[in-house]
Design an enzyme around this catalytic site. Sequence first.
Site, PDB file in Angstrom:
ATOM      1  N   HIS A  32       0.849  -1.202   0.000  1.00 17.94           N
ATOM      2  CA  HIS A  32       0.000   0.000   0.000  1.00 17.94           C
ATOM      3  C   HIS A  32       0.885   1.253   0.000  1.00 17.94           C
ATOM      4  O   HIS A  32       0.724   2.143   0.823  1.00 17.94           O
ATOM      5  CB  HIS A  32      -0.934   0.032   1.216  1.00 17.94           C
ATOM      6  CG  HIS A  32      -2.095  -0.896   1.100  1.00 17.94           C
ATOM      7  ND1 HIS A  32      -2.875  -1.229   2.175  1.00 17.94           N
ATOM      8  CD2 HIS A  32      -2.620  -1.561   0.041  1.00 17.94           C
ATOM      9  CE1 HIS A  32      -3.828  -2.069   1.798  1.00 17.94           C
ATOM     10  NE2 HIS A  32      -3.681  -2.274   0.506  1.00 17.94           N
TER      11      HIS A  32
ATOM     12  N   HIS B 192     -12.073  -8.694  -5.719  1.00 11.14           N
ATOM     13  CA  HIS B 192     -11.711  -7.407  -5.141  1.00 11.14           C
ATOM     14  C   HIS B 192     -10.900  -6.669  -6.202  1.00 11.14           C
ATOM     15  O   HIS B 192     -10.002  -7.242  -6.811  1.00 11.14           O
ATOM     16  CB  HIS B 192     -10.892  -7.677  -3.875  1.00 11.14           C
ATOM     17  CG  HIS B 192     -10.358  -6.494  -3.159  1.00 11.14           C
ATOM     18  ND1 HIS B 192     -10.941  -5.256  -3.188  1.00 11.14           N
ATOM     19  CD2 HIS B 192      -9.262  -6.366  -2.358  1.00 11.14           C
ATOM     20  CE1 HIS B 192     -10.244  -4.424  -2.430  1.00 11.14           C
ATOM     21  NE2 HIS B 192      -9.217  -5.078  -1.923  1.00 11.14           N
TER      22      HIS B 192
ATOM     23  N   GLU C 276      -8.831  -4.083  -5.941  1.00 10.56           N
ATOM     24  CA  GLU C 276      -7.561  -3.454  -5.586  1.00 10.56           C
ATOM     25  C   GLU C 276      -6.433  -4.038  -6.438  1.00 10.56           C
ATOM     26  O   GLU C 276      -6.445  -5.207  -6.808  1.00 10.56           O
ATOM     27  CB  GLU C 276      -7.270  -3.662  -4.099  1.00 10.56           C
ATOM     28  CG  GLU C 276      -6.276  -2.678  -3.536  1.00 10.56           C
ATOM     29  CD  GLU C 276      -6.228  -2.706  -2.017  1.00 10.56           C
ATOM     30  OE1 GLU C 276      -5.472  -1.892  -1.454  1.00 10.56           O
ATOM     31  OE2 GLU C 276      -6.923  -3.528  -1.392  1.00 10.56           O
TER      32      GLU C 276
ATOM     33  N   ASP D 100      -3.480  -5.162  -6.219  1.00 10.15           N
ATOM     34  CA  ASP D 100      -2.721  -6.385  -5.930  1.00 10.15           C
ATOM     35  C   ASP D 100      -3.518  -7.636  -6.270  1.00 10.15           C
ATOM     36  O   ASP D 100      -2.959  -8.722  -6.356  1.00 10.15           O
ATOM     37  CB  ASP D 100      -2.291  -6.410  -4.469  1.00 10.15           C
ATOM     38  CG  ASP D 100      -3.431  -6.177  -3.502  1.00 10.15           C
ATOM     39  OD1 ASP D 100      -4.145  -5.187  -3.669  1.00 10.15           O
ATOM     40  OD2 ASP D 100      -3.614  -6.979  -2.567  1.00 10.15           O
TER      41      ASP D 100
ATOM     42  N   HIS E   6     -12.057  -5.459   2.766  1.00 12.65           N
ATOM     43  CA  HIS E   6     -12.011  -4.133   3.360  1.00 12.65           C
ATOM     44  C   HIS E   6     -12.289  -3.011   2.348  1.00 12.65           C
ATOM     45  O   HIS E   6     -12.008  -1.832   2.641  1.00 12.65           O
ATOM     46  CB  HIS E   6     -10.634  -3.906   4.016  1.00 12.65           C
ATOM     47  CG  HIS E   6      -9.484  -3.948   3.037  1.00 12.65           C
ATOM     48  ND1 HIS E   6      -8.647  -2.855   2.854  1.00 12.65           N
ATOM     49  CD2 HIS E   6      -9.039  -4.893   2.186  1.00 12.65           C
ATOM     50  CE1 HIS E   6      -7.728  -3.145   1.963  1.00 12.65           C
ATOM     51  NE2 HIS E   6      -7.939  -4.377   1.536  1.00 12.65           N
TER      52      HIS E   6
ATOM     53  N   ASP F 210      -9.418 -10.978   1.040  1.00 10.23           N
ATOM     54  CA  ASP F 210      -8.449 -10.491   2.025  1.00 10.23           C
ATOM     55  C   ASP F 210      -8.734 -11.007   3.435  1.00 10.23           C
ATOM     56  O   ASP F 210      -7.921 -10.793   4.341  1.00 10.23           O
ATOM     57  CB  ASP F 210      -8.434  -8.962   2.040  1.00 10.23           C
ATOM     58  CG  ASP F 210      -7.586  -8.384   0.914  1.00 10.23           C
ATOM     59  OD1 ASP F 210      -6.588  -9.018   0.540  1.00 10.23           O
ATOM     60  OD2 ASP F 210      -7.929  -7.306   0.405  1.00 10.23           O
TER      61      ASP F 210
ATOM     62  N   TYR G 285      -1.917  -8.285  10.397  1.00 14.70           N
ATOM     63  CA  TYR G 285      -2.783  -7.998   9.256  1.00 14.70           C
ATOM     64  C   TYR G 285      -4.148  -7.508   9.742  1.00 14.70           C
ATOM     65  O   TYR G 285      -4.683  -6.510   9.249  1.00 14.70           O
ATOM     66  CB  TYR G 285      -2.921  -9.280   8.424  1.00 14.70           C
ATOM     67  CG  TYR G 285      -3.571  -9.123   7.080  1.00 14.70           C
ATOM     68  CD1 TYR G 285      -2.812  -8.851   5.951  1.00 14.70           C
ATOM     69  CD2 TYR G 285      -4.945  -9.278   6.914  1.00 14.70           C
ATOM     70  CE1 TYR G 285      -3.402  -8.739   4.705  1.00 14.70           C
ATOM     71  CE2 TYR G 285      -5.534  -9.158   5.673  1.00 14.70           C
ATOM     72  CZ  TYR G 285      -4.760  -8.886   4.572  1.00 14.70           C
ATOM     73  OH  TYR G 285      -5.346  -8.774   3.333  1.00 14.70           O
TER      74      TYR G 285
ATOM     75  N   HIS H 245      -3.752 -13.526   0.187  1.00 20.36           N
ATOM     76  CA  HIS H 245      -2.352 -13.270   0.520  1.00 20.36           C
ATOM     77  C   HIS H 245      -1.875 -14.304   1.524  1.00 20.36           C
ATOM     78  O   HIS H 245      -2.576 -14.626   2.478  1.00 20.36           O
ATOM     79  CB  HIS H 245      -2.170 -11.879   1.132  1.00 20.36           C
ATOM     80  CG  HIS H 245      -2.521 -10.753   0.222  1.00 20.36           C
ATOM     81  ND1 HIS H 245      -1.819 -10.463  -0.927  1.00 20.36           N
ATOM     82  CD2 HIS H 245      -3.513  -9.824   0.297  1.00 20.36           C
ATOM     83  CE1 HIS H 245      -2.362  -9.416  -1.513  1.00 20.36           C
ATOM     84  NE2 HIS H 245      -3.391  -9.022  -0.794  1.00 20.36           N
TER      85      HIS H 245
END
Length: 423
Positions: free
Chosen positions: A51, A107, A109, A111, A173, A192, A220, A253
């Site tokens: 991030h 998701h 995002e 990554d 999230h 996540d 995390y 992850h």
Amino acid sequence: MLTREFRGGHCSVQMSFKRRFREKGESSMSIKVKNNIHWVGKIDWELRKFHGDEYSTHKGSSYNSYLIKEEKVVLIDTVWGPFAKEFVENLAKEIDLKKIDYIVASHAENDHSGALPELMRHIPDVPIYCTKNGVKSLKGLYHQDWNFHTVKTGDKLDLGSKELIFIEAPMLHWPDSMFTYLTGDAVLFSNDGFGQHYASEDMFNDCVDQNDLFQECIKYYANILTPFSPMVIRKIKEILDFKLPLDMICTSHGIIWRDNPAQIVEKYLQWADSYQENQITLLYDTMWDSTRVMAEQIAAGIRDADAKVKVKLYNLAKTDKNDVITEVFKSKAILMGSPTVNNGILVSVAALLEEIRGLKFKNKKAGAFGSYGWSGEAVKIVSERLEASGFEVVDAGMRLTWAPDEESKRSCQEYGREFVKKM
């Protein structure tokens, strides 16, 4: 593409294989997860910040993508953009890309979705299943009008003898987040949720050091999911109400949970419920050591008053902020110290207070301390910001002028003892 299969729950791996796994170009490979489910992601051994500079990843991470080869073939998520070409090239060694029937975007995002543009250049018409907010996010990131199919909780996708069941998880999230459950194999692809930033050639929870694993898990949760704890509890209870069998949790992850996956679900329920341990943490920065000496003497007073409480001290200018936030998450109380500088507080203290404000910690007490030469506003500023962040500030704090002498040190110790009483 290399393929590795874990049989009978055993984790033995030849050292030559481990060396090859770490070599450039072979950290993207196929790992058989269960039956027709294959991990096709990327292990990022070198990652140290995530991030941007917001999250430290001392142990690297992985971007977990999964290929399901049933009568219909599904790809769940991709990898981070810098590895897009490598990902697509390796995926093409595993399967003819044109045989992929569906893509699930859990998701948006980067990554998770960063390799989508490269992949979609090869298979532009393959439908992408995601939430309504997922469509919005993916279009906002990549400005492409791909073949989107929106889903909501309870929707199913037929793979032949098995089905995917979609479960929306907004704000866990991001607003677009969702989980996906595979019937027959009883596997939850948890996005996540339940993950951690942890690179390992041993991809399963029963194959890695348990202390390392759970330390990365709580870090995390503390740094990413804490603000959403009420939603974590609701979503877990909603999933449990489906009464679906659960044999494995495949995260986005880090490590895959195949040995007693319920253990991490139980941990999440604990962590989401205003979590605290019997720990008091002192956080400070110092200019000429006066505030540091105060911290050490206050800590001595706390230990004198309660031999069972765990006391930890961190200099914020020298300690990784995400590690510190994890300790705040674990603590029942914190004490934060800063000298007064230009009628204010030191930058490292101000920065952590801003991080704490956004994380919305619950059920924690706090106090402030600091040294000064002539104005002394720091303690009041820290106390106000702690209170505004949801901490119960138990007193007006502890202030000292200049460097602590022996009498001042005794006063600090007494303050520590009194702080324990107010707990």
